[in-house]
Design an enzyme around this catalytic site. Structure first.
Site, short mmCIF file in Angstrom:
data_model
loop_
_atom_site.label_atom_id
_atom_site.label_comp_id
_atom_site.label_asym_id
_atom_site.label_seq_id
_atom_site.Cartn_x
_atom_site.Cartn_y
_atom_site.Cartn_z
N GLY A 182 8.33 6.61 -1.79
CA GLY A 182 8.07 5.26 -2.29
C GLY A 182 7.64 4.30 -1.20
N GLU A 200 1.69 14.90 1.82
CA GLU A 200 2.92 15.34 1.16
C GLU A 200 2.61 15.87 -0.22
OE1 GLU A 200 5.88 12.62 -0.14
OE2 GLU A 200 4.47 11.10 -0.76
N ARG A 227 6.21 16.64 -9.36
CA ARG A 227 6.51 16.03 -10.67
C ARG A 227 5.24 15.40 -11.23
NH1 ARG A 227 5.71 10.96 -8.70
NH2 ARG A 227 6.48 10.58 -6.62
N VAL A 279 2.93 8.53 -11.66
CA VAL A 279 2.60 7.29 -12.37
C VAL A 279 1.13 7.33 -12.79
CG1 VAL A 279 2.34 4.79 -12.10
CG2 VAL A 279 4.31 5.95 -11.08
P1 ADP Z 1 5.78 7.99 0.46
O1 ADP Z 1 6.25 9.35 0.07
O2 ADP Z 1 6.88 7.11 0.91
O3 ADP Z 1 4.87 7.37 -0.56
P2 ADP Z 1 3.54 8.96 2.06
O4 ADP Z 1 3.77 9.98 3.11
O5 ADP Z 1 2.98 9.41 0.75
O6 ADP Z 1 4.91 8.18 1.78
O7 ADP Z 1 2.63 7.81 2.63
C1 ADP Z 1 2.38 6.63 1.90
C2 ADP Z 1 1.21 5.89 2.50
O8 ADP Z 1 1.43 5.58 3.89
C3 ADP Z 1 -0.10 6.64 2.50
O9 ADP Z 1 -0.77 6.56 1.27
C4 ADP Z 1 -0.87 5.96 3.62
O10 ADP Z 1 -1.40 4.74 3.19
C5 ADP Z 1 0.23 5.67 4.63
N1 ADP Z 1 0.33 6.75 5.64
C6 ADP Z 1 1.21 7.77 5.65
N2 ADP Z 1 1.02 8.56 6.73
C7 ADP Z 1 0.00 8.05 7.43
C8 ADP Z 1 -0.71 8.41 8.64
N3 ADP Z 1 -0.35 9.48 9.35
N4 ADP Z 1 -1.72 7.64 9.03
C9 ADP Z 1 -2.11 6.55 8.32
N5 ADP Z 1 -1.50 6.16 7.18
C10 ADP Z 1 -0.46 6.88 6.73
#
Ligand code: ADP
Length: 453
Positions: A164, A288, A292, A295
């Site tokens: 999140g 990641e 599931r 949204v």
């Molecule tokens: P969560 O599971 O909390 O949603 P994510 O790993 O999916 O976290 O990352 C959410 C957002 O954070 C990504 O969509 C991107 O905008 C930013 N982000 C995550 N990792 C990176 C990275 N290595 N470099 C740049 N932006 C990142």
């Protein structure tokens, strides 16, 4: 096929699952907290069971109560939706032990991909590109400092158990890294009960492009194309679309193949999403996996002409995947998340919706649990509706979005409707020229425009 399904969720997704069950002639059981007694998902379901007080810790997240409700009602499967218990491997295991079906991937898959540091390792083993970073959870400050120097700044520290948009820290220089690591790890320990952290290279202006994948219990795994989710605020998605303007056929195939390879490596079953960061040079990196329904699943449903939730129910009951691989997008789809929040502070804006008028017409879909006079409780997520528009191309989808947002009338509370209207008028957005930094730059452009006028 299941005869009775319990929906361990609330809000629009609970309604969405009940709709799918209705079409498949499956009876439905809604669970709810005392705050949700008057919710649409409760009145729409065949049966409703109260599982506790408003706090989700005491209701929607209480495994024992949800399972008791499933047993009392004689449900033969549980659909967890997204959030709450959807990625709780223990919950899925207990259900299995009780002989109740689980509409999602196997518990071991949820566990293995839910630990983000481990998911990175699985991706590396499957030959899927990841950003330079740590292979194992970070053991010491000393290790963090060394590794960050090796990778080069900026780097991002992430909680293995994060989600999140929480539990992430961008670190620009070596002076901050040791202290940031300690505070981030303590925060993760408090928020997720797990302080383990990993680190990767931080990309300054990537796109977030994710692939919908689907697997069955017969070894079939396919992908259903991408969703462009770069329009985010505080790392949380605000608007999603498909197809992504950044992908050509060749890149789509390469990313889709990587997503399928990763899903196959974990013998993935049911609906899932593989998230990638796409750099401006066309390199992409696994970020990641969400084990599931998401949204933004309606974006894929509308652009591909499929029903993902019905397919989840079919596949979980043992049917073979009914989708073919290689489905082609039908035009262009955009989804707007309508949140009850204050436009300036972005704080939640719960309360009574004194007026609600929803748009309709060609190419417009709305997934919502809201209705006029509905009182949005302060205890849960602030998303009150999803507006999904489809056009023959991106231009028409934008025009339809504008037209539909103009007729999306909510009074009594603040919402993100006006923010979406402004985004649609923004030139870089219209050109498709953006990255995950979009909102930051957009806010600056808006402030300058306001100064001039
Ligand atoms: P969560 O599971 O909390 O949603 P994510 O790993 O999916 O976290 O990352 C959410 C957002 O954070 C990504 O969509 C991107 O905008 C930013 N982000 C995550 N990792 C990176 C990275 N290595 N470099 C740049 N932006 C990142």
């Amino acid at each position: 096929m299941f005869k009775k399904v319990l929906i361990a969720n609330r809000g629009e997704i609970a309604l969405r699952i009940i709709q799918a069950c209705r079409e498949l002639d499956i009876r439905t059981v809604a669970v709810h907290s005392t705050a949700d007694r008057d919710s649409l998902h409760v009145s729409y379901a065949d049966e409703g069971i109260c599982i506790g007080p408003p706090s989700s810790l005491e209701s929607y997240l209480k495994i024992g109560r949800v399972i008791a409700a499933a047993e009392i009602s004689g449900a033969d499967a549980v659909h967890p939706g997204y959030g709450f218990l959807a990625e709780n491997a223990h919950f899925a295991e207990v259900l299995e032990e009780c002989g109740i079906g689980w509409i999602g991937p196997r518990p071991e898959t949820i566990r293995s991909m839910g630990d983000k540091a481990n998911a990175r390792r699985v991706a590396i083993e499957a030959g899927v590109p990841v950003l330079p970073g740590s292979k194992d959870p970070l053991a010491s400050v000393h290790e963090v400092v060394g590794l960050a120097a090796e990778i080069g700044y900026p780097v991002i520290l992430k909680a293995s158990a994060g989600g999140g948009g929480r539990g992430m820290r961008i670190v620009e220089n070596p002076d901050e890294i040791a202290s940031q690591f300690s505070t981030a790890s303590e925060e993760a320990e408090r928020a997720f009960g797990d302080g383990s952290m990993y680190l990767e290279k931080y990309l300054r202006s990537p796109r977030h492009v994710e692939f919908q994948i689907f697997g069955d219990h017969h070894g079939n795994v396919i992908h259903l194309g991408e969703r462009e989710c770069s329009i985010q605020r505080r790392h949380q998605k605000l608007l999603e679309e498909s197809p992504s303007v950044a992908l050509d056929e060749e890149l789509r195939n390469r990313m889709g193949d990587a997503a399928v390879a990763l899903a196959k490596a974990v013998d993935y079953r049911n609906a899932g999403t593989i998230e990638f960061l796409l750099d401006d040079d066309g390199s992409f990196y696994f970020m990641e996996m969400n084990t599931r329904i998401q949204v933004e699943h309606p974006v894929t449903e509308e652009v591909m002409g499929v029903d993902l939730v019905k397919e989840q129910l079919r596949v979980a009951s043992g049917h073979k995947l009914s989708f073919r691989s290689g489905l082609r997008p039908r035009g262009h789809v955009i989804e707007f998340r309508i949140n009850a929040e204050h436009p300036e502070t972005f704080r939640p804006s719960p309360g009574k919706m004194t007026t609600l008028h929803l748009p309709g017409g060609p190419g417009v879909r709305i997934d919502t649990h809201a209705y006029e006079e509905y009182v949005i409780p302060p205890f849960y997520d602030s998303m009150i509706a999803k507006l999904i528009v489809r056009g023959a191309n991106r231009e028409e989808a934008i025009a339809r979005g504008r037209r539909a947002l103009d007729l999306f009338v909510v009074e009594g509370i603040h919402t993100t409707v006006d923010l979406h209207k402004k985004i649609l008028q923004d030139e870089p957005f219209q050109r498709g020229d953006f990255s995950t930094r979009f909102m930051e730059d957009f806010v600056k452009r808006q402030a300058e425009a306001n100064k001039r006028s």
